[in-house]
Design a protein around this motif. Structure first.
Motif, PDB file in Angstrom:
ATOM      1  N   ASN A   1      -6.998 -11.946  10.547  1.00  0.00           N
ATOM      2  CA  ASN A   1      -7.226 -10.505  10.248  1.00  0.00           C
ATOM      3  C   ASN A   1      -5.851 -10.159   9.826  1.00  0.00           C
ATOM      4  O   ASN A   1      -4.892 -10.232  10.252  1.00  0.00           O
ATOM      5  N   LYS A   5      -6.343 -11.070   2.676  1.00  0.00           N
ATOM      6  CA  LYS A   5      -7.321 -11.582   2.109  1.00  0.00           C
ATOM      7  C   LYS A   5      -8.242 -10.689   1.066  1.00  0.00           C
ATOM      8  O   LYS A   5      -8.478 -10.860  -0.225  1.00  0.00           O
ATOM      9  N   TRP A  17      -9.667  -7.729  -3.849  1.00  0.00           N
ATOM     10  CA  TRP A  17      -9.820  -6.454  -4.572  1.00  0.00           C
ATOM     11  C   TRP A  17      -8.851  -6.318  -5.790  1.00  0.00           C
ATOM     12  O   TRP A  17      -9.354  -5.705  -7.130  1.00  0.00           O
ATOM     13  N   ALA A  60       1.011  -5.872   1.782  1.00  0.00           N
ATOM     14  CA  ALA A  60      -0.188  -6.489   1.993  1.00  0.00           C
ATOM     15  C   ALA A  60      -0.162  -7.904   1.372  1.00  0.00           C
ATOM     16  O   ALA A  60      -0.721  -8.864   1.890  1.00  0.00           O
ATOM     17  N   TYR A 108       0.986  -1.153   0.021  1.00  0.00           N
ATOM     18  CA  TYR A 108      -0.009   0.106  -0.070  1.00  0.00           C
ATOM     19  C   TYR A 108       0.910   1.325  -0.082  1.00  0.00           C
ATOM     20  O   TYR A 108       1.911   1.486   0.343  1.00  0.00           O
TER      21      TYR A 108
END
Ligand code: ADP
Length: 261
Positions: free
Chosen positions: A39, A43, A48, A19, A13
């Motif tokens: 978390n 994923k 996306w 990520a 990012y």
């Protein structure tokens, strides 16, 4: 030729968070694959990408497909869907092939009626009004929402709103359905209805979820992601019975596999 092919995909990012790191896997036409991990595993970021939702990648053009040296770039690797490499030019075609259903239905619904919402995708495909009507009616019937077609989406229950989102995506007839936590916040009956619906769909599915019982029930294969890396990619039972592996990645053995412990 697989429907989805991801090779050495890395993504950082803009604020520096890595990520996805060197992610590779393929999904065949009609396959149903679970995507699990704690978390922050990456994923949602991965889903996306499949829908071209990270625009800075697309703006940068050729670097999108550059292989190797992924640590140096904010992104690297190869992502192909339906034989098309994701790029700004073929983004509309990739989006036709991949239907993404967000975790939170309120990120997806904005029409003044459920029917209008479900029609948005097919209208954007440039289909005739008759074809749109047929597709909307069929999609609403599949998700069991024909009776609320004229209602305001935000007056529906969360389960109904999730099904409305699914209908909007199904009306575009995707080849891959990418689902982000489809059973989150559903009561047991709504969860069961959703699971039944998913098992009846023929398209390929990539399902990110913490609901390991649902994954066990409908996905023959699981990809375990943690800290942006693929930690395992195997038949579902072999991953979900492997308690040390699950615990090492912030997950737990599903209750239905407890016997014999
Ligand atoms: P998951 O869906 O598995 O919970 P995410 O894809 O949401 O994981 O997040 C993966 C990593 O990327 C996390 O470290 C998260 O904090 C980070 N991340 C997610 N979205 C953004 C963003 N818009 N900007 C910066 N970092 C983000």
């Amino acid at each position: 030729m697989p429907l989805v092919e991801i090779r050495n995909l890395s993504y950082r990012y803009p604020d520096g968070v890595l990520a996805l790191s060197d992610v590779s896997f393929a999904v065949d036409e009609g396959e149903c694959v679970g995507l699990v991990g704690p978390n922050g595993a990456g994923k949602s970021t991965l889903l996306w990408h499949l829908n071209g939702l990270l625009p800075e990648r697309l703006r940068e053009g050729p670097r999108w497909s550059s292989e190797g040296n992924h640590q140096a770039n904010s992104h690297a690797g190869v992502l192909r869907v339906a034989d098309m490499e994701l790029s700004a030019d073929n983004l509309p075609a990739v989006r036709r092939a991949v239907g993404l259903v967000f975790q939170d239905p309120d990120d997806q619904l904005f029409g003044t009626t459920v029917r209008e919402d479900v029609a948005f995708g097919p209208l954007n495909l440039g289909l005739s009004a008759d074809e749109v009507r047929l597709r909307v009616d069929a999609a609403l019937a599949v998700v069991g929402l024909s009776n609320v077609a004229e209602r305001l989406p935000h007056h529906l229950s969360v389960g109904e709103r999730k099904r409305a989102c699914l209908a909007g995506v199904l009306a575009c007839r995707p080849r891959l359905l990418a689902l982000d936590e489809p059973t989150a916040n559903l009561d047991p009956r709504a969860r069961r209805q959703l699971i039944r619906m998913l098992t009846q769909l023929d398209c390929a599915k990539l399902i990110a979820s913490h609901d390991l019982e649902m994954i066990l029930e409908i996905c023959p294969r699981v990809i375990l992601l943690d800290e942006g890396r693929v930690r395992a990619d195997d038949p579902t039972e072999s991953i979900l019975r492997d308690e040390p592996l699950l615990l090492a990645h912030g997950l737990e053995l599903p209750a239905s596999l407890w016997h014999g412990r």
